[in-house]
Enzyme design. Structure first.
Site, PDB file in Angstrom:
ATOM      1  N   THR A   1      51.643   7.344  65.853  1.00  0.00           N
ATOM      2  CA  THR A   1      51.900   7.548  64.423  1.00  0.00           C
ATOM      3  C   THR A   1      53.349   7.982  64.214  1.00  0.00           C
ATOM      4  O   THR A   1      54.049   7.458  63.339  1.00  0.00           O
ATOM      5  CB  THR A   1      50.928   8.604  63.853  1.00  0.00           C
TER       6      THR A   1
ATOM      7  N   THR B   1      61.846  20.557  72.660  1.00  0.00           N
ATOM      8  CA  THR B   1      61.455  20.635  74.072  1.00  0.00           C
ATOM      9  C   THR B   1      60.358  19.626  74.400  1.00  0.00           C
ATOM     10  O   THR B   1      59.365  19.515  73.672  1.00  0.00           O
ATOM     11  CB  THR B   1      60.992  22.074  74.398  1.00  0.00           C
TER      12      THR B   1
ATOM     13  N   SER C   1      50.637   4.831  72.598  1.00  0.00           N
ATOM     14  CA  SER C   1      50.009   6.146  72.581  1.00  0.00           C
ATOM     15  C   SER C   1      49.186   6.314  73.859  1.00  0.00           C
ATOM     16  O   SER C   1      48.374   5.448  74.189  1.00  0.00           O
ATOM     17  CB  SER C   1      49.093   6.214  71.357  1.00  0.00           C
TER      18      SER C   1
ATOM     19  N   CYS D   1      40.392   6.101  63.762  1.00  0.00           N
ATOM     20  CA  CYS D   1      41.558   6.964  63.568  1.00  0.00           C
ATOM     21  C   CYS D   1      41.532   7.603  62.185  1.00  0.00           C
ATOM     22  O   CYS D   1      42.252   8.543  61.914  1.00  0.00           O
ATOM     23  CB  CYS D   1      42.833   6.173  63.745  1.00  0.00           C
TER      24      CYS D   1
ATOM     25  N   HIS E   1      46.658   8.169  74.841  1.00  0.00           N
ATOM     26  CA  HIS E   1      45.200   8.330  74.904  1.00  0.00           C
ATOM     27  C   HIS E   1      44.461   7.003  74.855  1.00  0.00           C
ATOM     28  O   HIS E   1      43.269   6.937  75.138  1.00  0.00           O
ATOM     29  CB  HIS E   1      44.691   9.309  73.833  1.00  0.00           C
TER      30      HIS E   1
HETATM   31  N1  PLP Z   1      48.068   2.115  66.003  1.00  0.00           N
HETATM   32  C1  PLP Z   1      46.862   1.710  66.416  1.00  0.00           C
HETATM   33  C2  PLP Z   1      46.601   0.253  66.593  1.00  0.00           C
HETATM   34  C3  PLP Z   1      45.849   2.644  66.687  1.00  0.00           C
HETATM   35  O1  PLP Z   1      44.655   2.228  67.111  1.00  0.00           O
HETATM   36  C4  PLP Z   1      46.133   4.022  66.502  1.00  0.00           C
HETATM   37  C5  PLP Z   1      45.085   5.052  66.678  1.00  0.00           C
HETATM   38  O2  PLP Z   1      44.337   5.161  67.495  1.00  0.00           O
HETATM   39  C6  PLP Z   1      47.418   4.401  66.092  1.00  0.00           C
HETATM   40  C7  PLP Z   1      48.352   3.422  65.830  1.00  0.00           C
HETATM   41  C8  PLP Z   1      47.797   5.840  65.924  1.00  0.00           C
HETATM   42  O3  PLP Z   1      47.946   6.458  67.168  1.00  0.00           O
HETATM   43  P1  PLP Z   1      48.034   8.042  67.311  1.00  0.00           P
HETATM   44  O4  PLP Z   1      46.793   8.596  66.682  1.00  0.00           O
HETATM   45  O5  PLP Z   1      48.109   8.293  68.776  1.00  0.00           O
HETATM   46  O6  PLP Z   1      49.245   8.509  66.617  1.00  0.00           O
END
Ligand code: PLP
Length: 354
Positions: free
Chosen positions: A51, A216, A178, A306, A180
Site C-alpha cells: 500500500t 530506521t 508485499s 484486504c 506476507h
Molecule cells: N495489491 C494487491 C494485489 C493486494 O492483494 C494487496 C493486499 O493484500 C495489496 C496491494 C496491499 O498490500 P499491503 O496490505 O501489504 O499493503
C-alpha cells in the site's frame, strides 16, 4: 527473524560494530532479493508493504515525470483505485480505465487506443488480480507503453514469489510487492524502480534508503522477507505442481457436486493458487455463506480480504460478471502448500449444508 530480534539490536545507521552488523543484514537481504528477481540491489527500496509502495509510486511518478493522465482499470486493488481517485480530484489528473472483457482479462486493443492519445501517461495495471487470479501480459503492456513513451507500473503483489520473474528483462518501470504474500512477515515490502528513473523521497529525515525513505529500517522484517522469498523461489517448481493439482481437484469436485458452478475469470489464464467461483445457489444464501464456512473453520473470502470485514460486493466481479451471477454467491479460494485434498473435501461438505 527471531535471531535478528534477539541479537541484532544495532541501528543500521550507527557506525559502531552493532550498527554495521545490522546494516549488513539489510544490505545482504536487498542483494538476495535483487538476485532472485534479476534486478540490481540499487533498484530496490524497502517499504512497509505494498500500500505504501503503490501510493508512493503513483504520487511520486506523477509529480516527478509531469504525468497528466493515468491509465488503469476498475479491477485494481483499492490502494491503486483510491490513490488514483485522489489525484484526479486534487491534481486534475485525467483517469482513463481500460475495458475489462467478460473473462476478466483487460482489453489490450482498448489500451492501445487509449495510449495513442498523445498525453504524458502512467499506466497502472496489476500483474495478477488478487480476487480472480487473472494474469496480465506484462511484456505486451510494457511494449505498448514504451511505444507511446508512457511509464508502466505494475502491482506485482500476487506474483512475486509465486512465479519466475526476470524483472530486468521486462519492459516495466515500477513494481510493488508485499512480503506476507509469499509467506514473509506482515508490514514489510519493497518497490522496484528501474535504473535511471527518479522519484521524490517519501519521507525526510535520516536519509535512509539513499535518502528516498528516511526512517530506521525494520531489520528483522527485511531479513524475514528476504528469507521467505528465497524459500519461495527455491520451492517454486515443486509447489506450483502441488498447488496446481489441488486447484484442479477443487474444480473437479465443485463441478461434480454443484452442477452449474462457474469459474470467474479466464480459467486458462489464471494463477495456479487462486480460484474464484460463482456457486449455483439461491440468492438468499449469499449473505450467510461465508459466515457458515467460517463457523466450520474454513477461511475463504468473498470480496478482497484486504478490505477488512467488508461484506460489500466485489468491485472486481461487478466489472465483468453477468447481473444474474452477481446475485449469486461467489467465493475466492486461495491455495498454498499447507493445503491438502482433505481441506477441499471439507469445503465441499460444508457447502452442501449451507
Ligand atoms: N495489491 C494487491 C494485489 C493486494 O492483494 C494487496 C493486499 O493484500 C495489496 C496491494 C496491499 O498490500 P499491503 O496490505 O501489504 O499493503
Amino acid at each position: 527473524m527471531v535471531r535478528v530480534l534477539e541479537s541484532e539490536y544495532g541501528n543500521p545507521s550507527s557506525n559502531h560494530f552493532a550498527g554495521r552488523s545490522a546494516k549488513g543484514i539489510v544490505e545482504n537481504s536487498r542483494k538476495s532479493i535483487a538476485k532472485l528477481l534479476n534486478v540490481t540491489a540499487n533498484e530496490l527500496v524497502f517499504t512497509s508493504g505494498a500500500t505504501e509502495g503503490i501510493n508512493w509510486i503513483i504520487n511520486g511518478a506523477v509529480s516527478q515525470h509531469k504525468i497528466s493522465r493515468i491509465i488503469t482499470s476498475k479491477i485494481e486493488h483499492h490502494a491503486i483505485l483510491d490513490a488514483v481517485a485522489k489525484l484526479s480530484k486534487n491534481n486534475n489528473i485525467q483517469i482513463d480505465c481500460v475495458k475489462i472483457k467478460p473473462d476478466g482479462l483487460i482489453d489490450y486493443e482498448h489500451l492501445d487506443e487509449l495510449l495513442s492519445e498523445n498525453l504524458q501517461t502512467l499506466v497502472c495495471l496489476m500483474h495478477i488480480n488478487n480476487e480472480i487470479g487473472t494474469i496480465l501480459d506484462l511484456e505486451k503492456v510494457g511494449t505498448l507503453s514504451r511505444k507511446y513513451n508512457a511509464l508502466f507500473f505494475s502491482d506485482a503483489v500476487q506474483s512475486v514469489g509465486k512465479m519466475p520473474l526476470n524483472i530486468s528483462e521486462l519492459p516495466v518501470d515500477f513494481i510493488s510487492s508485499s512480503a506476507h504474500k509469499f509467506h514473509g512477515p506482515k508490514g514489510v515490502g519493497f518497490i522496484y524502480m528501474r535504473k535511471g528513473l527518479s522519484m521524490p523521497s517519501i519521507t525526510s529525515g535520516g536519509s535512509q534508503e539513499k535518502g528516498l525513505r528516511s526512517g530506521t529500517e525494520c531489520v528483522h522484517n527485511i531479513a524475514g522477507m528476504s528469507k521467505a522469498l528465497e524459500i519461495s523461489i527455491e520451492k517454486l517448481d515443486e509447489e506450483t505442481k502441488v498447488i496446481s493439482e489441488l486447484k484442479e481437484y477443487a474444480i473437479d469436485q465443485l463441478e461434480k457436486n454443484f452442477p452449474g458452478v462457474k469459474i470467474n475469470g479466464n480459467p486458462k489464464n489464471t494463477l495456479y493458487n487462486i480460484l474464484n467461483v460463482c456457486l449455483p445457489f439461491d440468492e438468499q444464501k449469499t449473505l450467510m455463506i461465508l459466515f457458515h464456512l467460517d463457523l466450520k473453520g474454513i477461511a475463504v473470502s468473498r470480496g478482497s480480504a484486504c478490505q477488512s470485514g467488508s461484506i460489500s460486493p466485489s468491485h472486481v466481479l461487478a466489472e465483468f460478471q453477468l447481473l444474474e451471477d452477481q446475485r449469486k454467491p461467489s467465493i475466492r479460494i486461495s491455495f498454498d502448500h499447507h493445503n491438502s485434498t482433505s481441506d477441499i473435501d471439507a469445503l465441499i461438505d460444508a457447502l452442501k449444508t449451507v
